[in-house]
Design a protein around this motif. Structure first.
Motif, mmCIF file in Angstrom:
data_model
loop_
_atom_site.group_PDB
_atom_site.id
_atom_site.type_symbol
_atom_site.label_atom_id
_atom_site.label_comp_id
_atom_site.label_asym_id
_atom_site.label_seq_id
_atom_site.Cartn_x
_atom_site.Cartn_y
_atom_site.Cartn_z
ATOM 1 N N UNK A 192 -38.909 -65.088 -18.476
ATOM 2 C CA UNK A 192 -40.277 -64.230 -18.351
ATOM 3 C C UNK A 192 -39.867 -62.908 -17.389
ATOM 4 N N UNK A 193 -38.872 -63.051 -16.478
ATOM 5 C CA UNK A 193 -38.699 -61.971 -15.693
ATOM 6 C C UNK A 193 -38.543 -60.645 -16.338
ATOM 7 N N UNK A 194 -37.482 -60.348 -17.261
ATOM 8 C CA UNK A 194 -37.521 -58.902 -18.040
ATOM 9 C C UNK A 194 -38.750 -58.431 -18.359
ATOM 10 N N UNK A 195 -39.624 -59.368 -19.009
ATOM 11 C CA UNK A 195 -41.099 -58.981 -19.449
ATOM 12 C C UNK A 195 -42.044 -58.449 -18.315
ATOM 13 N N UNK A 196 -41.857 -59.205 -17.421
ATOM 14 C CA UNK A 196 -42.624 -58.901 -16.225
ATOM 15 C C UNK A 196 -42.342 -57.567 -15.648
ATOM 16 N N UNK A 197 -40.804 -57.132 -15.460
ATOM 17 C CA UNK A 197 -40.443 -56.047 -15.010
ATOM 18 C C UNK A 197 -40.966 -54.795 -15.736
ATOM 19 N N UNK A 198 -40.995 -55.108 -17.056
ATOM 20 C CA UNK A 198 -41.257 -54.017 -17.966
ATOM 21 C C UNK A 198 -42.488 -53.538 -17.708
ATOM 22 N N UNK A 199 -43.349 -54.962 -17.724
ATOM 23 C CA UNK A 199 -44.679 -54.494 -17.467
ATOM 24 C C UNK A 199 -45.082 -53.797 -16.281
ATOM 25 N N UNK A 200 -44.543 -54.091 -15.107
ATOM 26 C CA UNK A 200 -44.704 -53.280 -13.983
ATOM 27 C C UNK A 200 -44.148 -51.722 -14.080
ATOM 28 N N UNK A 201 -43.149 -51.543 -14.925
ATOM 29 C CA UNK A 201 -42.553 -50.287 -15.114
ATOM 30 C C UNK A 201 -43.583 -49.621 -16.204
ATOM 31 N N UNK A 244 -44.087 -50.104 -19.585
ATOM 32 C CA UNK A 244 -43.255 -49.833 -20.645
ATOM 33 C C UNK A 244 -44.181 -50.201 -21.823
ATOM 34 N N UNK A 245 -43.956 -49.479 -22.875
ATOM 35 C CA UNK A 245 -44.870 -49.721 -24.162
ATOM 36 C C UNK A 245 -44.450 -50.709 -25.015
ATOM 37 N N UNK A 246 -45.666 -51.231 -25.477
ATOM 38 C CA UNK A 246 -45.344 -52.631 -26.256
ATOM 39 C C UNK A 246 -44.163 -52.516 -27.360
ATOM 40 N N UNK A 247 -44.031 -51.503 -27.947
ATOM 41 C CA UNK A 247 -43.071 -51.141 -28.960
ATOM 42 C C UNK A 247 -41.702 -51.172 -28.333
ATOM 43 N N UNK A 248 -41.733 -50.524 -27.208
ATOM 44 C CA UNK A 248 -40.346 -50.459 -26.458
ATOM 45 C C UNK A 248 -39.929 -51.803 -25.860
ATOM 46 N N UNK A 249 -40.782 -52.741 -25.666
ATOM 47 C CA UNK A 249 -40.408 -54.106 -25.199
ATOM 48 C C UNK A 249 -40.107 -54.843 -26.192
#
Length: 297
Positions: A190-199, A201-206
């Motif tokens: 889960x950690x990479x997705x949580x970091x991307x949400x904090x930054x 990042x768009x859904x497509x880039x995730x």
């Protein structure tokens, strides 16, 4: 002075061999022995109406690989079916897995409904689809005529019949991809997705830079298994079209079946089956190397 010999296998190894023995016996009787008999038949003039079983060497293999129908219809149909079926089921299964990966009301019910195609035998599914696309009283033509369109003879035209076979196979195998990919998604950290949400990042880039790369080993393994299985598809094609119209939807498995059990030429049918097995072996090795490369990437 006598030296006592230690047993070749310990008690634990003997117990394990005892457990494996029934499965090994069944595998030998129903897999190894038929392959050996088939390989022997492929080198002989082995027909049910000719019991002599004359040795003909590689004549059957030469007849198969020089058969215009095999080269221009059967193999192209088989590879086209394999590629489109695997790609279609993979994309649909991935889309369903992404939707089911997010909690929502009724999620368990939707997952249960998703399992329905897996519980339907391929022959039963093919019979249902054949009735649906019947040109005289099928429900598809009935709906088209109800909205003012003209019904079509779906199963007597090459590409419409081929498309129906593809859709049936994709419908049957999409849940398999969805369940395996959903299990892969739920096992990702889960950690990479949580970091991307904090930054922000768009859904497509995730999806492109996180989900796909981490899910890639699971996807490749699913594709390898399904591609090998799709190459030998028989039941839905035989039930829906029988390889017709003409031989326009004939796949490799039907080619071997027709020669062995309809033309009663076991020699040529066995040679075709051996050639198909070698093709599957080459495909399997190539896909295995692809998996190994992806896993090390």
């Amino acid at each position: 002075m006598s030296v006592s010999r230690r047993p070749m296998f310990g008690e634990q190894q003997r117990f394990m061999l005892l457990l494996v023995a029934p499965a090994a016996l069944l595998l030998t009787l129903f897999q190894v022995v038929p392959i050996v008999i088939g390989a022997n038949a492929s080198f002989r003039d082995w027909a049910l109406y000719n019991p002599k079983k004359t040795w003909v060497g590689l004549d059957h293999y030469q007849a198969v690989i020089t058969d215009p129908a095999f080269l221009t219809v059967v193999l192209p149909n088989t590879f086209l079916f394999m590629i489109l079926s695997v790609a279609g089921a993979l994309l649909a299964g991935l889309a369903l897995a992404l939707l089911l990966n997010r909690p929502f009301r009724g999620q368990k019910l939707v997952q249960t409904i998703l399992l329905v195609p897996l519980m339907v035998a391929p022959v039963v599914a093919a019979i249902m689809v054949r009735w649906m696309f019947n040109d005289q009283f099928g429900i598809v033509n009935a709906v088209l005529e109800a909205v003012g369109l003209e019904g079509q003879p779906w199963l007597v035209q090459r590409w419409s019949a081929f498309g129906i076979i593809l859709l049936t196979d994709i419908w049957l195998w999409t849940p398999w991809f969805a369940l395996l990919l959903l299990a892969g998604l739920q096992s990702l950290p889960r950690e990479p997705f949580e970091a991307a949400a904090i930054d922000g990042t768009t859904t497509w880039r995730v999806f492109r830079f996180l989900t796909l790369p981490m899910l890639r080993p699971v996807i490749v393994v699913c594709v390898v298994i399904r591609a090998i299985d799709a190459f030998r598809t028989f039941d839905i094609v035989w039930t829906l079209t029988g390889g017709g119209p003409g031989r326009s939807t004939e796949l490799f498995s039907l080619y071997a079946y027709v020669h062995a059990f309809l033309n009663l030429d076991l020699g040529r049918g066995s040679a075709a089956a051996i050639i198909g097995g070698l093709i599957i072996l080459v495909i399997g090795v190539a896909l295995y190397r692809l998996v190994d490369r992806v896993a090390k990437a």
